[in-house]
Enzyme design. Structure first.
Site, PDB file in Angstrom:
ATOM      1  N   GLU A 181       1.209  -0.828   0.034  1.00 13.15           N
ATOM      2  CA  GLU A 181       0.216   0.464   0.201  1.00 13.15           C
ATOM      3  C   GLU A 181       0.651   0.384  -0.517  1.00 13.15           C
ATOM      4  O   GLU A 181       1.863   1.282   0.892  1.00 13.15           O
ATOM      5  CB  GLU A 181      -0.448  -0.239   1.360  1.00 13.15           C
ATOM      6  CG  GLU A 181      -1.708   1.128   1.189  1.00 13.15           C
ATOM      7  CD  GLU A 181      -3.358   0.996   1.930  1.00 13.15           C
ATOM      8  OE1 GLU A 181      -3.831  -0.055   2.521  1.00 13.15           O
ATOM      9  OE2 GLU A 181      -3.435   2.275   2.570  1.00 13.15           O
ATOM     10  N   ARG A 182       1.382   2.310  -0.946  1.00 16.27           N
ATOM     11  CA  ARG A 182       1.724   3.533  -1.701  1.00 16.27           C
ATOM     12  C   ARG A 182       2.804   3.460  -1.430  1.00 16.27           C
ATOM     13  O   ARG A 182       3.848   3.337  -0.681  1.00 16.27           O
ATOM     14  CB  ARG A 182       1.266   4.148   0.454  1.00 16.27           C
ATOM     15  CG  ARG A 182      -0.047   4.362   0.434  1.00 16.27           C
ATOM     16  CD  ARG A 182      -1.030   4.767  -0.294  1.00 16.27           C
ATOM     17  NE  ARG A 182      -2.376   5.446  -0.267  1.00 16.27           N
ATOM     18  CZ  ARG A 182      -3.089   5.245  -0.846  1.00 16.27           C
ATOM     19  NH1 ARG A 182      -3.184   5.410  -2.448  1.00 16.27           N
ATOM     20  NH2 ARG A 182      -4.621   5.203  -0.248  1.00 16.27           N
ATOM     21  N   LYS A 301      -4.014  -0.068  13.803  1.00 15.12           N
ATOM     22  CA  LYS A 301      -4.645   1.139  13.831  1.00 15.12           C
ATOM     23  C   LYS A 301      -6.094   0.704  14.068  1.00 15.12           C
ATOM     24  O   LYS A 301      -6.768   0.216  13.566  1.00 15.12           O
ATOM     25  CB  LYS A 301      -5.122   1.215  12.248  1.00 15.12           C
ATOM     26  CG  LYS A 301      -5.724   2.451  11.462  1.00 15.12           C
ATOM     27  CD  LYS A 301      -4.957   2.164   9.855  1.00 15.12           C
ATOM     28  CE  LYS A 301      -6.560   3.435   9.330  1.00 15.12           C
ATOM     29  NZ  LYS A 301      -5.531   3.203   7.113  1.00 15.12           N
ATOM     30  N   GLU A 305     -10.471   4.787   9.219  1.00  6.88           N
ATOM     31  CA  GLU A 305     -10.897   4.537   7.990  1.00  6.88           C
ATOM     32  C   GLU A 305     -11.387   3.542   7.853  1.00  6.88           C
ATOM     33  O   GLU A 305     -11.110   2.191   6.973  1.00  6.88           O
ATOM     34  CB  GLU A 305      -9.368   4.712   7.106  1.00  6.88           C
ATOM     35  CG  GLU A 305      -8.964   5.514   6.867  1.00  6.88           C
ATOM     36  CD  GLU A 305      -7.428   6.375   6.210  1.00  6.88           C
ATOM     37  OE1 GLU A 305      -6.566   5.162   6.046  1.00  6.88           O
ATOM     38  OE2 GLU A 305      -7.317   7.672   5.580  1.00  6.88           O
ATOM     39  N   ARG A 337      -2.105   3.563  16.968  1.00  8.42           N
ATOM     40  CA  ARG A 337      -2.056   5.582  16.328  1.00  8.42           C
ATOM     41  C   ARG A 337      -3.040   6.322  16.907  1.00  8.42           C
ATOM     42  O   ARG A 337      -4.717   6.254  16.679  1.00  8.42           O
ATOM     43  CB  ARG A 337      -2.396   4.856  14.589  1.00  8.42           C
ATOM     44  CG  ARG A 337      -1.125   3.723  13.899  1.00  8.42           C
ATOM     45  CD  ARG A 337      -1.449   3.483  12.390  1.00  8.42           C
ATOM     46  NE  ARG A 337      -0.473   4.585  11.805  1.00  8.42           N
ATOM     47  CZ  ARG A 337      -1.086   4.156  10.925  1.00  8.42           C
ATOM     48  NH1 ARG A 337      -2.780   4.318  10.073  1.00  8.42           N
ATOM     49  NH2 ARG A 337      -0.661   5.620  10.095  1.00  8.42           N
ATOM     50  N   ARG A 349     -11.586  17.638  10.167  1.00 10.57           N
ATOM     51  CA  ARG A 349     -10.910  16.515  10.828  1.00 10.57           C
ATOM     52  C   ARG A 349      -9.304  16.950  10.473  1.00 10.57           C
ATOM     53  O   ARG A 349      -9.078  16.079  11.419  1.00 10.57           O
ATOM     54  CB  ARG A 349     -10.529  16.400   9.016  1.00 10.57           C
ATOM     55  CG  ARG A 349     -10.011  14.768   8.946  1.00 10.57           C
ATOM     56  CD  ARG A 349      -9.521  14.395   7.510  1.00 10.57           C
ATOM     57  NE  ARG A 349      -8.195  13.710   7.375  1.00 10.57           N
ATOM     58  CZ  ARG A 349      -7.477  13.232   6.695  1.00 10.57           C
ATOM     59  NH1 ARG A 349      -8.553  12.987   5.316  1.00 10.57           N
ATOM     60  NH2 ARG A 349      -6.785  12.072   6.224  1.00 10.57           N
ATOM     61  N   LYS A 373       0.907  11.019  13.375  1.00  9.27           N
ATOM     62  CA  LYS A 373       1.364  11.516  12.343  1.00  9.27           C
ATOM     63  C   LYS A 373       2.312  13.363  12.605  1.00  9.27           C
ATOM     64  O   LYS A 373       1.868  13.969  13.295  1.00  9.27           O
ATOM     65  CB  LYS A 373       1.174  11.673  11.580  1.00  9.27           C
ATOM     66  CG  LYS A 373       0.576  10.526  10.962  1.00  9.27           C
ATOM     67  CD  LYS A 373      -0.536  10.456   9.037  1.00  9.27           C
ATOM     68  CE  LYS A 373      -0.711   8.937   8.666  1.00  9.27           C
ATOM     69  NZ  LYS A 373      -1.909   9.015   7.156  1.00  9.27           N
ATOM     70  N   ASP A 378      -3.080  14.970   7.140  1.00  8.47           N
ATOM     71  CA  ASP A 378      -2.557  12.950   6.938  1.00  8.47           C
ATOM     72  C   ASP A 378      -1.103  13.241   5.714  1.00  8.47           C
ATOM     73  O   ASP A 378      -0.733  13.382   4.463  1.00  8.47           O
ATOM     74  CB  ASP A 378      -3.417  13.139   5.750  1.00  8.47           C
ATOM     75  CG  ASP A 378      -3.293  11.436   5.718  1.00  8.47           C
ATOM     76  OD1 ASP A 378      -2.114  10.322   5.930  1.00  8.47           O
ATOM     77  OD2 ASP A 378      -4.165  10.871   4.827  1.00  8.47           O
ATOM     78  N   GLU A 400       5.478   9.366  13.852  1.00  4.30           N
ATOM     79  CA  GLU A 400       5.454   8.468  12.678  1.00  4.30           C
ATOM     80  C   GLU A 400       5.375   9.879  11.557  1.00  4.30           C
ATOM     81  O   GLU A 400       3.958  10.598  11.167  1.00  4.30           O
ATOM     82  CB  GLU A 400       3.659   7.832  12.198  1.00  4.30           C
ATOM     83  CG  GLU A 400       3.712   7.296  11.195  1.00  4.30           C
ATOM     84  CD  GLU A 400       1.805   6.573  11.564  1.00  4.30           C
ATOM     85  OE1 GLU A 400       1.592   6.362  12.060  1.00  4.30           O
ATOM     86  OE2 GLU A 400       1.618   5.764   9.655  1.00  4.30           O
ATOM     87  N   GLU A 406       3.591   9.176  -0.829  1.00  2.00           N
ATOM     88  CA  GLU A 406       2.337   9.009  -1.630  1.00  2.00           C
ATOM     89  C   GLU A 406       2.222  10.434  -1.779  1.00  2.00           C
ATOM     90  O   GLU A 406       1.502  10.584  -2.739  1.00  2.00           O
ATOM     91  CB  GLU A 406       1.297   8.462   0.079  1.00  2.00           C
ATOM     92  CG  GLU A 406      -0.034   8.338  -0.860  1.00  2.00           C
ATOM     93  CD  GLU A 406      -0.679   8.175   0.839  1.00  2.00           C
ATOM     94  OE1 GLU A 406       0.304   7.559   1.801  1.00  2.00           O
ATOM     95  OE2 GLU A 406      -1.885   8.073   0.673  1.00  2.00           O
ATOM     96  N   TRP A 547     -12.788  14.266   2.318  1.00  2.00           N
ATOM     97  CA  TRP A 547     -12.262  12.618   1.415  1.00  2.00           C
ATOM     98  C   TRP A 547     -12.308  13.659   0.423  1.00  2.00           C
ATOM     99  O   TRP A 547     -11.071  13.984  -0.786  1.00  2.00           O
ATOM    100  CB  TRP A 547     -12.724  11.496   1.180  1.00  2.00           C
ATOM    101  CG  TRP A 547     -12.152  10.590   2.044  1.00  2.00           C
ATOM    102  CD1 TRP A 547     -11.166  10.785   2.803  1.00  2.00           C
ATOM    103  CD2 TRP A 547     -12.642   8.891   2.349  1.00  2.00           C
ATOM    104  NE1 TRP A 547     -11.361  10.175   3.955  1.00  2.00           N
ATOM    105  CE2 TRP A 547     -12.229   8.667   3.212  1.00  2.00           C
ATOM    106  CE3 TRP A 547     -12.946   7.946   1.237  1.00  2.00           C
ATOM    107  CZ2 TRP A 547     -12.428   7.429   3.485  1.00  2.00           C
ATOM    108  CZ3 TRP A 547     -13.536   6.685   1.853  1.00  2.00           C
ATOM    109  CH2 TRP A 547     -12.419   6.061   2.828  1.00  2.00           C
TER     110      TRP A 547
END
Ligand code: BDP
Length: 704
Positions: A181-182, A301, A305, A337, A349, A373, A378, A400, A406, A547
């Protein structure tokens, strides 16, 4: 008899002579990038003469314990030093300089520091490496080789180092089927299917590369975890990796799916307060520790999501994390996380993690770490630091960051992330705990890995620098990102000072170019849906409001930007008053965060003397021009570097030039469709129509 290589060399000379060109004294080696920064290319000139004169030999005084780690240490030193002398083996002479290993037997706890200094040995001049444990000696040997690779004479090396934080960790978003992923560097490097019987030798090279920069922990699977990775067959696979990596000081962790007791345990629920659930995790932890006694723990996590979590049962993050922490006991750590946000939550958000986690401060068990993060959104090309740093003084917080790019061009061109991470590490939280690096110092730092099955590990050659810089900064955040770039480039490409100056300068500026051509002045989250590739600021029809890019830029005919002041969402209120005060006034805020916190009219006057619109256009143009400049700088290095990697990076930069223009043009076309303003005089016209940009479609983009 002439060896095979001798024949080839002779042939090359004959051909070169026939073609009438000179044969270089030290021909550039063919390179494919696999060796990373551990190439140990032969030194040149005075440095080579110095090293040959020193004729180092590696000595472990009798009585020292041997261990796999010490064996590796000796081999690394011997091979690295020999290679830099242009030899295959070290050769002792009567004047050889002993490099003496004095490695204690302390138990490694991630804090393995070391010293390197001249010292007498058996009545002669020597260089001593001392460390409280064997891993410290391994770290020291890599540090010594780095110094030598940078041209420092052995007799001048004096180092005393200790890592700034105990946990220096890679988080792989690798799935068991090999998809990352990514990931933009091919398939996963982990060959789960053929483990445990077959251990890909690449797993050793991987561990070695990590150890050389102090990385000491690896989460092997995606945070969007599959429960079956907790099954016995995977524990056996993981054990094989753990055994292979242990001598390199690397502990393995697993991303754990919170609902695993249902999916693989046959339970009806995963409620953290349910005794059957607690017993299941306890038994699972015991089973893992029976196979891997130094298993690091779980990364989770949860309720993010769409992932399951304790809130599915009305329990808090702390209750969920503490349940797993109890199962691990004092053997391991739960890394929980803080990357959470919900579609149903109507608040900004970027404020949701703070709102959910701050009330839980002090409630997490001792062996729980909350992983935050770098910014509150993000991994965008630029965000202000996450307001949780400094706001949870009674919780162990870990940083993180994302090494894989990405949101910064993915696999194209150059975006050196050292400056991005330095920006957050050096950010003053204003809360008494100091800068972010100080807040996380007792805990650690995780980076989402960018490795893959590509021969050069990271897809582009320059992305190796991001892996390298992550390790170096986690070891010592006070290092300058520019110094790290220079030492990486010297080990990876060339020691030629002029070429090195050019490469370092390109790297230093590269991330800012990406910020400028993708989201200048604090804009963020403007990328394509799903794959996150390329610009799509016009997207506004996704079912989850947060999103949509339009949620973030809020542009219309009057202006652009997200009002996060007290008049708007008041995300500013989550920062310490002194920091919030600095950012509250659009006239005095650091322009890098302007539209992150403020919504302004297109014609607002900025301190730069330009209107907001003119400034935006100027910055998009600066981004494009910056990439053009990098390509030109790189072009001039042809001949100074090996041809294969030079050509590969030239191609990467050609892609980046195309994408930078695309980002600039598509974004400007869209902003113009809202504001109706012409481009300032002198600005290049937009190449295509907005509709043409909107029609572009990339269902096959990698990494989704
Ligand atoms: C986002 C990625 C997504 C990750 C998520 C995370 O797009 O693939 O799962 O972060 O960090 O940036 O959990």
């Amino acid at each position: 008899m002439m060896s095979g290589r001798g024949v080839v060399n002779r042939l090359a000379m004959v051909i070169a002579a026939a073609l009438g060109c000179a044969v270089a004294a030290a021909p550039l080696r063919a390179e494919d990038g696999y060796a990373l920064w551990l190439r140990h290319a032969p030194l040149e000139g005075e440095a080579l003469a110095d090293l040959r004169a020193a004729a180092p030999v590696v000595v472990a005084p009798p009585g020292e314990d041997d261990s796999p780690t010490l064996k590796i240490t000796r081999a690394e030193l011997a091979q690295g030093l020999a290679a830099m002398q242009g030899e295959t083996k070290l050769r002792a002479t009567p004047d050889s300089l002993p490099i003496v290993l004095r490695c204690g037997r302390a138990r490694g706890d991630g804090q393995s520091g070391f010293a390197i200094a001249p010292q007498a040995f058996a009545g002669r001049r020597a260089l001593a490496i001392s460390a409280p444990d064997h891993l410290g000696c391994l770290y020291a040997s890599f540090a010594l080789l780095r110094e030598v690779a940078l041209g420092r004479p052995l007799h001048a090396i004096r180092l005393g180092e200790a890592p700034a934080m105990p946990l220096r960790m890679l988080n792989h978003w690798d799935n068991p089927d090999g998809h990352v992923e990514r990931g933009y560097a091919g398939r996963s490097i982990f060959d789960w299917w053929r483990l445990p019987e077959r251990l890909d030798p690449r797993m050793i090279d991987y561990a070695r590369a990590n150890a050389s920069i102090g990385i000491n922990a690896v989460v092997v699977n995606n945070v969007n975890a599959r429960a079956f990775m907790l099954e016995p067959r995977y524990i056996a696979k993981l054990k094989r990796l753990a055994d292979a990596w242990r001598p390199y000081g690397i502990r393995v962790f697993l991303a754990a799916r919170f609902s695993a007791p249902i999916e693989i345990g046959g339970l009806a629920r995963a409620d953290p307060l349910d005794p059957a659930v607690r017993a299941w995790w306890q038994a699972k932890a015991d089973e893992i520790y029976a196979a891997i006694p130094d298993f690091g723990g779980f990364l989770v996590k949860a309720n993010s999501e769409g992932q399951p979590g304790p809130q599915d049962y009305g329990r808090s993050h702390a209750e969920g994390a503490n349940m797993l922490a109890a199962a691990l006991g004092n053997r391991g750590t739960v890394i929980w996380r803080a990357f959470v946000y919900k579609a149903e939550d109507a608040t900004d958000r970027t404020m949701q993690a703070f709102a959910e986690f701050v009330p839980l401060d002090g409630q997490f068990a001792k062996n729980v770490i909350v992983q935050v993060k770098n910014g509150p959104l993000d991994f965008q090309p630029r965000e202000p630091f996450h307001p949780l740093f400094g706001a949870m003084p009674n919780t162990r917080l870990m940083l993180e960051v994302q090494i894989t790019r990405e949101y910064l061009g993915q696999a194209s061109g150059i975006a050196y992330l050292g400056p991005l991470w330095q920006e957050v590490l050096g950010a003053d939280t204003g809360r008494g705990g100091g800068v972010v690096a100080e807040v996380i110092a007792p805990v650690g730092m995780a980076g989402v890995a960018n490795t893959g099955s590509d021969r050069n590990w990271t897809g582009t050659d320059f992305d190796q620098a991001n892996w390298y810089a992550f390790g170096r900064l986690a070891w010592q955040p006070a290092l300058s990102s520019e110094q790290i770039a220079r030492e990486w480039a010297a080990q990876t490409f060339t020691r030629d000072p002029q070429a090195l100056g050019t490469i370092t300068e390109m790297m230093r500026a590269s991330r800012e170019h990406v910020v400028n051509y993708t989201g200048p002045l604090g804009l963020a989250h403007l990328m394509g849906t799903g794959h996150h590739y390329g610009p799509a600021p016009w997207v506004c029809d996704l079912p989850r409001p947060e999103w949509n890019p339009c949620y973030y830029h809020r542009a219309d005919k009057d202006g652009i930007g997200f009002d996060r002041t007290a008049r708007g969402s008041n995300a500013l209120g989550q920062y310490a008053p002194a920091i919030a005060a600095q950012w509250a006034d659009p006239a005095s805020i650091d322009l890098r965060y302007l539209l992150w916190f403020h919504r302004l009219a297109w014609d607002a006057a900025l301190p730069t003397g330009r209107s907001l619109w003119a400034e935006l256009v100027a910055r998009y143009d600066a981004g494009v021009a910056g990439v053009d400049a990098m390509a030109a700088q790189w072009g001039r290095l042809a001949g100074a570097l090996d041809a294969a990697r030079h050509a590969a990076v030239s191609a990467d930069l050609a892609i980046q030039r195309r994408e930078a223009r695309w980002w600039r043009d598509a974004s400007l076309a869209y902003w113009q469709s809202l504001n109706g303003l012409p481009l300032p005089e002198g600005a290049a016209p937009v190449a295509e129509s907005l509709e043409a940009y909107q029609a572009r479609n990339f269902p096959e983009a990698p990494g989704q």
